[in-house]
Motif scaffolding. Structure first.
Motif, short mmCIF file in Angstrom:
data_model
loop_
_atom_site.label_atom_id
_atom_site.label_comp_id
_atom_site.label_asym_id
_atom_site.label_seq_id
_atom_site.Cartn_x
_atom_site.Cartn_y
_atom_site.Cartn_z
N GLU A 32 36.98 36.20 59.22
CA GLU A 32 37.86 35.32 58.47
C GLU A 32 38.73 34.56 59.47
N VAL A 33 38.82 33.25 59.31
CA VAL A 33 39.69 32.45 60.17
C VAL A 33 41.08 32.47 59.55
N LEU A 34 42.03 33.04 60.28
CA LEU A 34 43.38 33.19 59.76
C LEU A 34 44.29 32.03 60.11
N GLU A 35 44.02 31.41 61.24
CA GLU A 35 44.91 30.34 61.71
C GLU A 35 44.13 29.42 62.64
N VAL A 36 44.45 28.15 62.58
CA VAL A 36 43.89 27.16 63.50
C VAL A 36 45.06 26.52 64.23
N ILE A 37 44.98 26.55 65.55
CA ILE A 37 46.02 25.92 66.38
C ILE A 37 45.35 24.80 67.15
N VAL A 38 45.88 23.62 67.01
CA VAL A 38 45.31 22.44 67.66
C VAL A 38 46.12 22.12 68.92
N ASP A 39 45.43 21.60 69.94
CA ASP A 39 46.08 21.20 71.20
C ASP A 39 46.82 22.35 71.86
N VAL A 40 46.10 23.40 72.16
CA VAL A 40 46.67 24.59 72.80
C VAL A 40 46.97 24.29 74.26
N ASP A 41 48.14 24.68 74.70
CA ASP A 41 48.50 24.63 76.12
C ASP A 41 48.00 25.93 76.72
N VAL A 42 46.92 25.88 77.53
CA VAL A 42 46.32 27.11 78.03
C VAL A 42 47.27 27.93 78.89
#
Length: 67
Positions: A32-42
């Motif tokens: 299950e995908v719980l969260e999507v974070i866009v443009d992650v600063d690695v």
């Protein structure tokens, strides 16, 4: 194995979902995908587990986990 997430570089969300469906779920099983974070600063990722175990995030595709 995905307890701390999955890193994907993609053109857009549809492209990211395609990588997830094709490369991650068959290898690790449906999740299950719980969260999507866009443009992650690695630089904000876990320095002891994620950073040493990831592929180049500049390349399109799944960069964490390495499958």
């Amino acid at each position: 194995m995905l307890n701390i997430g999955c890193g994907i570089t993609a053109y857009d969300m549809n492209d990211a979902w395609a990588f997830l469906s094709r490369d991650v779920f068959p290898a690790l099983g449906e999740r299950e995908v719980l969260e999507v974070i866009v443009d992650v600063d690695v630089s904000t990722l876990d320095q002891t587990h994620v950073i040493p175990n990831m592929a180049a995030p500049s390349n399109r595709g799944v960069w964490f986990p390495r499958l």
